[in-house]
Write an enzyme that holds these catalytic residues in place. Structure first.
Site, short mmCIF file in Angstrom:
data_model
loop_
_atom_site.label_atom_id
_atom_site.label_comp_id
_atom_site.label_asym_id
_atom_site.label_seq_id
_atom_site.Cartn_x
_atom_site.Cartn_y
_atom_site.Cartn_z
N SER A 17 -22.17 -48.67 -38.45
CA SER A 17 -21.06 -48.97 -37.54
C SER A 17 -21.48 -49.24 -36.09
O SER A 17 -20.73 -49.84 -35.34
CB SER A 17 -20.01 -47.86 -37.56
OG SER A 17 -20.52 -46.70 -36.96
N LYS B 255 -19.43 -43.45 -32.10
CA LYS B 255 -18.81 -44.73 -31.72
C LYS B 255 -18.84 -44.85 -30.20
O LYS B 255 -19.19 -43.92 -29.49
CB LYS B 255 -17.35 -44.81 -32.18
CG LYS B 255 -17.07 -44.45 -33.61
CD LYS B 255 -17.42 -45.52 -34.57
CE LYS B 255 -17.01 -45.07 -35.99
NZ LYS B 255 -17.73 -45.75 -37.02
#
Length: 145
Positions: A10, A54
Site C-alpha cells: 500500500s 499510511k
C-alpha cells in the site's frame, strides 16, 4: 521508538513489502499529525487487530475529495510526487470532512491501498506513532521525513 515491518504494497514506491522502519511513538504527545506524515496506527475495522501504515492526507476540518485519482484537499489539487505512477489510480471519492481528533489516511500506492476511503478517518487514539527512518534493507537506509 519501535521497529515496524511493512506488510503490504500500500505504500509503494515509498516503502516496499519487507522494509523495516523506526516509529517515533512519543511525538504526538506534543503535537498533532500533519499532512504528509507517515503514520503507524491500529486498524479501525471492527474485529481487525493489526497495525497499518499510511500517509496523512487530511487533518481535522479538511474537505477530502478524489476525482479520477487526483486528491483534492479543501478544493485544491495536491502535488504528490510520492504516489505510485506505475499503477495509476482512477478512483472517485467524497467529498468528506475530516472530523475533530482524526486524520484521513491514504497509501502512496493509491490503486492498491485499503485506506480511509474504505474504513473512514482514523481517530488520534488509534495512532501509534510517526515512521521517520527506513533502516532495512540497508541499501535504502534513510529519513522518511
Amino acid at each position: 521508538m519501535e521497529a515496524f515491518w511493512i506488510p503490504s504494497e500500500s505504500m509503494v514506491p515509498t516503502l516496499e513489502v519487507g522494509d523495516r522502519v523506526l516509529v517515533n511513538k512519543f511525538i504526538y504527545r506534543f503535537t498533532e499529525p500533519e499532512r504528509g506524515d507517515i503514520l503507524v496506527f491500529q486498524s479501525v475495522v471492527a474485529g481487525e487487530d493489526q497495525d497499518l501504515i499510511k500517509r496523512v492526507v487530511g487533518t481535522p476540518g479538511d474537505e477530502i475529495r478524489v476525482q479520477n485519482g487526483q486528491l483534492f484537499v479543501n478544493g485544491e489539487p495536491q502535488n504528490e510526487p510520492y504516489v505510485n505512477r506505475a499503477l495509476p489510480d482512477e478512483s472517485f471519492y467524497g467529498p468528506v470532512i475530516v472530523p475533530e481528533d482524526s486524520v484521513f489516511m491514504m497509501g502512496d500506492n493509491r490503486a492498491n491501498s485499503q485506506d480511509s476511503r474504505f474504513f473512514g478517518p482514523v481517530p488520534y487514539e488509534n495512532v501509534e506513532g510517526e515512521a521517520f527512518l527506513l533502516f532495512w534493507p540497508l541499501r535504502n537506509f534513510g529519513s522518511l521525513l
